[in-house]
Design a protein around this motif. Structure first.
Motif, PDB file in Angstrom:
ATOM      1  N   THR A   1     -13.544  14.504 -10.482  1.00 17.27           N
ATOM      2  CA  THR A   1     -13.450  12.937 -11.052  1.00 17.27           C
ATOM      3  C   THR A   1     -12.333  12.409 -11.350  1.00 17.27           C
ATOM      4  OG1 THR A   1     -15.439  13.319 -12.520  1.00 17.27           O
ATOM      5  CG2 THR A   1     -14.265  11.621 -12.976  1.00 17.27           C
ATOM      6  N   TRP A   2     -11.195  13.238 -11.717  1.00 20.07           N
ATOM      7  CA  TRP A   2      -9.822  12.582 -11.811  1.00 20.07           C
ATOM      8  C   TRP A   2      -9.248  12.631 -10.509  1.00 20.07           C
ATOM      9  CZ3 TRP A   2      -4.785  13.997 -10.602  1.00 20.07           C
ATOM     10  CH2 TRP A   2      -3.650  13.366 -11.168  1.00 20.07           C
ATOM     11  N   ARG A   3      -9.426  13.487  -9.827  1.00 23.59           N
ATOM     12  CA  ARG A   3      -8.733  13.411  -8.292  1.00 23.59           C
ATOM     13  C   ARG A   3      -9.561  12.242  -7.328  1.00 23.59           C
ATOM     14  NH1 ARG A   3      -8.520  19.097  -9.247  1.00 23.59           N
ATOM     15  NH2 ARG A   3     -10.800  19.534  -8.642  1.00 23.59           N
ATOM     16  N   SER A   4     -10.682  12.056  -7.651  1.00 19.96           N
ATOM     17  CA  SER A   4     -11.473  11.054  -7.072  1.00 19.96           C
ATOM     18  C   SER A   4     -11.034   9.669  -7.311  1.00 19.96           C
ATOM     19  CB  SER A   4     -12.967  11.097  -7.443  1.00 19.96           C
ATOM     20  OG  SER A   4     -13.447  12.260  -6.697  1.00 19.96           O
ATOM     21  N   ARG A   5     -10.741   9.462  -8.641  1.00 22.20           N
ATOM     22  CA  ARG A   5     -10.372   8.081  -9.220  1.00 22.20           C
ATOM     23  C   ARG A   5      -9.245   7.857  -8.291  1.00 22.20           C
ATOM     24  NH1 ARG A   5     -10.669   6.919 -15.577  1.00 22.20           N
ATOM     25  NH2 ARG A   5     -10.054   4.840 -14.881  1.00 22.20           N
ATOM     26  N   HIS A   6      -8.175   8.846  -8.341  1.00 22.50           N
ATOM     27  CA  HIS A   6      -6.612   8.283  -8.007  1.00 22.50           C
ATOM     28  C   HIS A   6      -6.830   8.417  -6.475  1.00 22.50           C
ATOM     29  CE1 HIS A   6      -6.083   9.184 -12.230  1.00 22.50           C
ATOM     30  NE2 HIS A   6      -4.889   8.564 -12.079  1.00 22.50           N
ATOM     31  N   ASP A   7      -7.343   9.343  -5.935  1.00 20.67           N
ATOM     32  CA  ASP A   7      -7.684   9.121  -4.338  1.00 20.67           C
ATOM     33  C   ASP A   7      -8.259   7.770  -4.119  1.00 20.67           C
ATOM     34  OD1 ASP A   7      -6.435  11.308  -3.510  1.00 20.67           O
ATOM     35  OD2 ASP A   7      -8.425  12.712  -3.433  1.00 20.67           O
ATOM     36  N   GLY A   8      -9.208   7.307  -4.860  1.00 16.78           N
ATOM     37  CA  GLY A   8     -10.246   6.247  -4.411  1.00 16.78           C
ATOM     38  C   GLY A   8      -9.075   4.827  -4.741  1.00 16.78           C
ATOM     39  N   ALA A   9      -8.107   5.055  -5.894  1.00 18.23           N
ATOM     40  CA  ALA A   9      -7.358   3.670  -6.185  1.00 18.23           C
ATOM     41  C   ALA A   9      -6.239   3.789  -5.037  1.00 18.23           C
ATOM     42  CB  ALA A   9      -6.713   4.071  -7.259  1.00 18.23           C
ATOM     43  N   ALA A  10      -5.843   4.759  -4.435  1.00 19.16           N
ATOM     44  CA  ALA A  10      -4.885   4.808  -3.546  1.00 19.16           C
ATOM     45  C   ALA A  10      -5.597   4.217  -2.128  1.00 19.16           C
ATOM     46  CB  ALA A  10      -4.174   6.071  -3.185  1.00 19.16           C
ATOM     47  N   ALA A  11      -6.652   4.732  -1.796  1.00 17.14           N
ATOM     48  CA  ALA A  11      -7.569   4.123  -0.615  1.00 17.14           C
ATOM     49  C   ALA A  11      -7.889   2.617  -0.743  1.00 17.14           C
ATOM     50  CB  ALA A  11      -8.674   5.248  -0.369  1.00 17.14           C
ATOM     51  N   PHE A  12      -7.952   2.228  -1.995  1.00 19.09           N
ATOM     52  CA  PHE A  12      -8.470   1.031  -2.089  1.00 19.09           C
ATOM     53  C   PHE A  12      -7.270  -0.101  -2.016  1.00 19.09           C
ATOM     54  CE2 PHE A  12      -9.253  -2.768  -4.827  1.00 19.09           C
ATOM     55  CZ  PHE A  12     -10.725  -3.237  -4.337  1.00 19.09           C
ATOM     56  N   ALA A  13      -6.034   0.350  -2.405  1.00 19.64           N
ATOM     57  CA  ALA A  13      -4.896  -0.339  -2.185  1.00 19.64           C
ATOM     58  C   ALA A  13      -4.425  -0.384  -0.787  1.00 19.64           C
ATOM     59  CB  ALA A  13      -3.607   0.396  -2.952  1.00 19.64           C
ATOM     60  N   ARG A  14      -4.608   0.671  -0.193  1.00 21.15           N
ATOM     61  CA  ARG A  14      -4.306   0.777   1.164  1.00 21.15           C
ATOM     62  C   ARG A  14      -5.200  -0.357   2.092  1.00 21.15           C
ATOM     63  NH1 ARG A  14      -2.049   4.212   5.073  1.00 21.15           N
ATOM     64  NH2 ARG A  14      -2.703   3.728   7.354  1.00 21.15           N
ATOM     65  N   GLY A  15      -6.468  -0.280   1.729  1.00 16.29           N
ATOM     66  CA  GLY A  15      -7.542  -1.287   2.303  1.00 16.29           C
ATOM     67  C   GLY A  15      -7.201  -2.758   2.307  1.00 16.29           C
TER      68      GLY A  15
ATOM     69  N   TRP B   1       1.009  -1.121   0.137  1.00 14.40           N
ATOM     70  CA  TRP B   1      -0.055   0.120   0.107  1.00 14.40           C
ATOM     71  C   TRP B   1       0.839   1.283   0.001  1.00 14.40           C
ATOM     72  CZ3 TRP B   1       0.456   3.472   3.884  1.00 14.40           C
ATOM     73  CH2 TRP B   1       0.840   3.422   4.929  1.00 14.40           C
ATOM     74  N   LYS B   2       2.057   1.347   0.465  1.00 20.52           N
ATOM     75  CA  LYS B   2       3.059   2.425   0.693  1.00 20.52           C
ATOM     76  C   LYS B   2       3.364   2.814  -0.812  1.00 20.52           C
ATOM     77  CE  LYS B   2       4.747   1.823   5.217  1.00 20.52           C
ATOM     78  NZ  LYS B   2       5.809   1.651   6.031  1.00 20.52           N
ATOM     79  N   LEU B   3       3.720   1.678  -1.570  1.00 18.00           N
ATOM     80  CA  LEU B   3       3.978   1.835  -3.100  1.00 18.00           C
ATOM     81  C   LEU B   3       2.775   2.409  -3.766  1.00 18.00           C
ATOM     82  CD1 LEU B   3       6.001   1.216  -5.485  1.00 18.00           C
ATOM     83  CD2 LEU B   3       4.866  -1.058  -5.535  1.00 18.00           C
ATOM     84  N   LEU B   4       1.848   2.017  -3.565  1.00 15.73           N
ATOM     85  CA  LEU B   4       0.716   2.198  -4.588  1.00 15.73           C
ATOM     86  C   LEU B   4       0.038   3.602  -4.062  1.00 15.73           C
ATOM     87  CD1 LEU B   4      -0.886  -1.197  -4.885  1.00 15.73           C
ATOM     88  CD2 LEU B   4       0.254   0.200  -6.736  1.00 15.73           C
ATOM     89  N   THR B   5       0.041   3.954  -2.607  1.00 19.95           N
ATOM     90  CA  THR B   5      -0.255   5.278  -2.223  1.00 19.95           C
ATOM     91  C   THR B   5       0.563   6.074  -3.227  1.00 19.95           C
ATOM     92  OG1 THR B   5      -1.334   4.343  -0.372  1.00 19.95           O
ATOM     93  CG2 THR B   5      -0.914   6.655  -0.363  1.00 19.95           C
ATOM     94  N   ASN B   6       1.643   6.133  -2.933  1.00 17.34           N
ATOM     95  CA  ASN B   6       2.464   7.126  -3.697  1.00 17.34           C
ATOM     96  C   ASN B   6       2.268   7.113  -5.123  1.00 17.34           C
ATOM     97  OD1 ASN B   6       5.385   7.647  -5.055  1.00 17.34           O
ATOM     98  ND2 ASN B   6       5.515   8.724  -3.105  1.00 17.34           N
TER      99      ASN B   6
END
Length: 237
Positions: free
Chosen positions: A178-192, A149-154
């Motif tokens: 929308t663009w910000r949400s997609r990438h924020d969501g992907a980072a949060a999902f990876a952490r999850g 998750w550290k790698l993917l959050t970055n």
């Protein structure tokens, strides 16, 4: 999930049981009803059916017989009973809910766990999927100093890429929510998925996962794998 054709599968299993049948030869041995190559040919298809219907058939603790293909024959008999029960329930209870076919998961996930899954090691399979997705992400981004998750959050971060810190972009950068949400969501999902699924599997001793629960967890890693695989890598100039 593509529903298994019950009638076709049952027909193949019944044919195999007849083809692989054996009888006593009168001298303490066994006589096969058909030549071994004929049995082997039918077994090629039947084994695929058994992998779908009875995933643990290869390692199940069943009374052993002293002739070849006894396990396939035993599993075929049990699989027929299960398929007929499923068919009866579907016909009478109307179970039309869609099902998830593990073979349609992303190749990074399913390709790394088929052997473990087939032997009933569901917990270990989920852990292996997490490792595989991490390895593929590291290779794509070109970083081994961070993982999971550290790698993917970055990588999914909203900042522009910096030297040694490429970004993964799910769409061309633009100034939109929308663009910000997609990438924020992907980072949060990876952490999850790594914090909530991978870490407990890696660091806690627990009972074996149920098959449906493990499949749900594999699906979560499949979503992440697909995002990583389809993303473009953006590097600093």
């Amino acid at each position: 999930m593509t529903q298994i054709n019950h009638e076709w599968a049952i027909g193949k299993l019944e044919s195999f049981i007849r083809t692989a049948a054996v009888s006593h030869d009168g001298a303490g041995g066994w006589r096969r009803a058909n030549p071994l190559p004929v049995v082997q040919a039918e077994a090629q298809v039947v084994e695929h059916i058994l992998d779908r219907v009875l995933p643990v058939w290869r390692t199940a603790d069943w009374p052993k017989r002293q002739y070849s293909y006894w396990r396939e024959s035993e599993a075929a008999t049990r699989a027929i009973a299960q398929l007929r029960a499923e068919q009866e329930l579907a016909e009478n209870l109307g179970t039309n809910a869609p099902q998830l076919d593990a073979s349609t998961l992303h190749a990074w996930v399913w390709g790394s766990v088929q052997g473990l899954w087939g032997s009933g090691h569901y917990r270990q399979a989920v852990g292996m999927a997490a490792v595989a997705v991490n390895a593929q992400a590291q290779a794509k981004i070109g970083r081994k100093d961070l993982s999971e998750w550290k790698l993917l959050t970055n990588a999914f971060g909203l900042k522009d890429p910096e030297p040694g810190e490429p970004r993964l972009r799910l769409a061309p950068k633009e100034d939109s929510d929308t663009w910000r949400s997609r990438h924020d969501g992907a980072a949060a999902f990876a952490r999850g998925v790594y914090a909530g699924i991978r870490n407990p599997i890696a660091h806690e001793t627990g009972d074996e996962l149920k098959e449906n629960e493990a499949l749900e967890q594999l699906a979560a890693f499949s979503i992440l794998a697909r995002w990583i695989d389809t993303a473009t890598v953006e590097k600093a100039p």
